[in-house]
Write a protein that holds these residues in place. Structure first.
Motif, PDB file in Angstrom:
ATOM      1  N   VAL A  72      43.675  42.504  35.790  1.00 14.62           N
ATOM      2  CA  VAL A  72      44.032  41.994  34.474  1.00 14.62           C
ATOM      3  C   VAL A  72      43.588  43.069  33.487  1.00 14.62           C
ATOM      4  N   THR A  73      44.544  43.711  32.855  1.00 20.98           N
ATOM      5  CA  THR A  73      44.235  44.880  32.024  1.00 20.98           C
ATOM      6  C   THR A  73      44.316  44.594  30.531  1.00 20.98           C
ATOM      7  N   LEU A  74      44.346  43.348  30.166  1.00 24.37           N
ATOM      8  CA  LEU A  74      44.475  42.984  28.764  1.00 24.37           C
ATOM      9  C   LEU A  74      43.368  43.612  27.922  1.00 24.37           C
ATOM     10  N   LEU A  75      42.135  43.499  28.363  1.00 29.53           N
ATOM     11  CA  LEU A  75      41.012  44.051  27.617  1.00 29.53           C
ATOM     12  C   LEU A  75      41.021  45.577  27.650  1.00 29.53           C
ATOM     13  N   VAL A  76      41.249  46.130  28.827  1.00 31.27           N
ATOM     14  CA  VAL A  76      41.241  47.592  28.967  1.00 31.27           C
ATOM     15  C   VAL A  76      42.351  48.228  28.140  1.00 31.27           C
ATOM     16  N   ASP A  77      43.527  47.596  28.102  1.00 35.12           N
ATOM     17  CA  ASP A  77      44.640  48.128  27.320  1.00 35.12           C
ATOM     18  C   ASP A  77      44.342  48.127  25.827  1.00 35.12           C
ATOM     19  N   ALA A  78      43.471  47.237  25.391  1.00 35.07           N
ATOM     20  CA  ALA A  78      43.128  47.162  23.970  1.00 35.07           C
ATOM     21  C   ALA A  78      42.081  48.202  23.571  1.00 35.07           C
ATOM     22  N   LEU A  79      41.460  48.844  24.532  1.00 36.84           N
ATOM     23  CA  LEU A  79      40.419  49.833  24.240  1.00 36.84           C
ATOM     24  C   LEU A  79      41.026  51.163  23.830  1.00 36.84           C
ATOM     25  N   PRO A  80      40.267  51.965  23.072  1.00 38.25           N
ATOM     26  CA  PRO A  80      40.729  53.327  22.772  1.00 38.25           C
ATOM     27  C   PRO A  80      40.718  54.181  24.050  1.00 38.25           C
ATOM     28  N   ALA A  81      41.403  55.300  23.993  1.00 31.52           N
ATOM     29  CA  ALA A  81      41.583  56.151  25.179  1.00 31.52           C
ATOM     30  C   ALA A  81      40.262  56.567  25.803  1.00 31.52           C
ATOM     31  N   GLY A  82      39.288  56.915  25.011  1.00 29.28           N
ATOM     32  CA  GLY A  82      37.988  57.339  25.544  1.00 29.28           C
ATOM     33  C   GLY A  82      37.302  56.225  26.315  1.00 29.28           C
ATOM     34  N   ALA A  83      37.354  55.025  25.784  1.00 27.35           N
ATOM     35  CA  ALA A  83      36.731  53.887  26.455  1.00 27.35           C
ATOM     36  C   ALA A  83      37.481  53.534  27.738  1.00 27.35           C
ATOM     37  N   ARG A  84      38.814  53.686  27.736  1.00 31.35           N
ATOM     38  CA  ARG A  84      39.586  53.439  28.953  1.00 31.35           C
ATOM     39  C   ARG A  84      39.185  54.426  30.052  1.00 31.35           C
ATOM     40  N   THR A  85      38.909  55.664  29.666  1.00 36.41           N
ATOM     41  CA  THR A  85      38.483  56.671  30.634  1.00 36.41           C
ATOM     42  C   THR A  85      37.131  56.298  31.231  1.00 36.41           C
ATOM     43  N   VAL A  86      36.226  55.805  30.378  1.00 36.07           N
ATOM     44  CA  VAL A  86      34.908  55.389  30.863  1.00 36.07           C
ATOM     45  C   VAL A  86      35.037  54.198  31.818  1.00 36.07           C
ATOM     46  N   VAL A  87      35.898  53.247  31.494  1.00 39.70           N
ATOM     47  CA  VAL A  87      36.114  52.090  32.372  1.00 39.70           C
ATOM     48  C   VAL A  87      36.700  52.552  33.703  1.00 39.70           C
ATOM     49  N   ALA A  88      37.670  53.452  33.674  1.00 37.86           N
ATOM     50  CA  ALA A  88      38.260  53.971  34.911  1.00 37.86           C
ATOM     51  C   ALA A  88      37.206  54.694  35.750  1.00 37.86           C
ATOM     52  N   LEU A  89      36.348  55.447  35.097  1.00 41.77           N
ATOM     53  CA  LEU A  89      35.268  56.139  35.784  1.00 41.77           C
ATOM     54  C   LEU A  89      34.315  55.133  36.435  1.00 41.77           C
ATOM     55  N   PHE A  90      33.993  54.070  35.702  1.00 42.31           N
ATOM     56  CA  PHE A  90      33.118  53.029  36.226  1.00 42.31           C
ATOM     57  C   PHE A  90      33.748  52.344  37.444  1.00 42.31           C
ATOM     58  N   VAL A  91      35.037  52.037  37.365  1.00 40.34           N
ATOM     59  CA  VAL A  91      35.733  51.388  38.486  1.00 40.34           C
ATOM     60  C   VAL A  91      35.724  52.296  39.711  1.00 40.34           C
ATOM     61  N   ASP A  92      36.017  53.580  39.512  1.00 42.17           N
ATOM     62  CA  ASP A  92      35.999  54.518  40.638  1.00 42.17           C
ATOM     63  C   ASP A  92      34.604  54.625  41.241  1.00 42.17           C
ATOM     64  N   ALA A  93      33.581  54.623  40.397  1.00 43.56           N
ATOM     65  CA  ALA A  93      32.204  54.685  40.892  1.00 43.56           C
ATOM     66  C   ALA A  93      31.850  53.420  41.674  1.00 43.56           C
ATOM     67  N   MET A  94      32.317  52.270  41.225  1.00 43.02           N
ATOM     68  CA  MET A  94      32.030  51.014  41.928  1.00 43.02           C
ATOM     69  C   MET A  94      32.744  50.959  43.277  1.00 43.02           C
ATOM     70  N   VAL A  95      33.960  51.485  43.352  1.00 43.19           N
ATOM     71  CA  VAL A  95      34.674  51.538  44.630  1.00 43.19           C
ATOM     72  C   VAL A  95      33.907  52.425  45.611  1.00 43.19           C
ATOM     73  N   LEU A  96      33.453  53.576  45.146  1.00 46.41           N
ATOM     74  CA  LEU A  96      32.679  54.473  46.002  1.00 46.41           C
ATOM     75  C   LEU A  96      31.354  53.826  46.410  1.00 46.41           C
ATOM     76  N   PHE A  97      30.700  53.170  45.463  1.00 45.96           N
ATOM     77  CA  PHE A  97      29.440  52.476  45.774  1.00 45.96           C
ATOM     78  C   PHE A  97      29.661  51.410  46.837  1.00 45.96           C
TER      79      PHE A  97
END
Length: 182
Positions: A72-97
């Motif tokens: 569900v990307t409703l919240l992420v889509d509302a974020l500015p580009a920099g914050a979306r990058t941080v969220v994507a980074l966090f998701v990738d880190a959680m998958v690796l973890f």
């Protein structure tokens, strides 16, 4: 190099999953025919279930590699580009973890070092560890269950590789002009 390895592994996973899907279809059709003829083959149900589990883990690894999981990307889509990058980074880190954690748990479950230390003697391994993973058998096929459960450590290694590549790509995406496609 890791990116190439990840892409190649994803192709192998998809090909294997497609073969398993065909096998599942064949097993279910065989089961329908034999039941209709009054001579059911009960092992086909169990084999189809094991194939389906393997197929699910193989395709899940590829889905997470491609970042195509249900979200569900409703919240992420509302974020500015920099914050979306941080969220994507966090998701990738959680998958690796998660992949690393699952691998550690599988290592502790299978205990390959202790199995090696006991000379692959299952009885000695069980007496030493009280771990009966290698002696449990499936109900109708009678094969050791650990063969079916091997999908978990394989999934963890595969997901770890894909997660590492995705995290590396996300980190490179922080600097303009250095983004690599997965």
């Amino acid at each position: 190099m890791l990116n190439t390895l990840s892409r190649g592994l994803a192709r192998v996973e998809l090909f294997t999953a497609a073969l398993l899907a065909a096998a599942i279809t064949g097993l279910i059709l065989l089961n329908i025919v034999t039941r209709a003829l009054g001579n059911a083959l009960y092992w086909t149900d169990e084999l189809a279930i094991h194939a389906m589990v393997w197929m699910a883990f193989l395709t899940t690894s590829v889905v997470l590699k491609r970042r195509e999981g249900i979200a569900v990307t409703l919240l992420v889509d509302a974020l500015p580009a920099g914050a979306r990058t941080v969220v994507a980074l966090f998701v990738d880190a959680m998958v690796l973890f998660f992949a690393v954690l699952l691998f550690v748990l599988c290592w502790r479950w299978y205990e390959p070092a202790m199995l090696w230390a006991t000379g692959f003697d299952i009885d000695a391994f069980q007496m030493e560890t009280f771990n009966f993973i290698y002696s449990e058998r499936t109900n109708t096929l009678g094969i050791p269950k650990f063969w079916s459960w091997l999908c978990l450590p394989i999934f963890s290694v595969s997901l770890g590789l894909h997660g590492l590549v995705n995290l590396t790509d996300s980190l490179k995406g922080l600097w303009p002009g250095q983004r690599r496609l997965a």
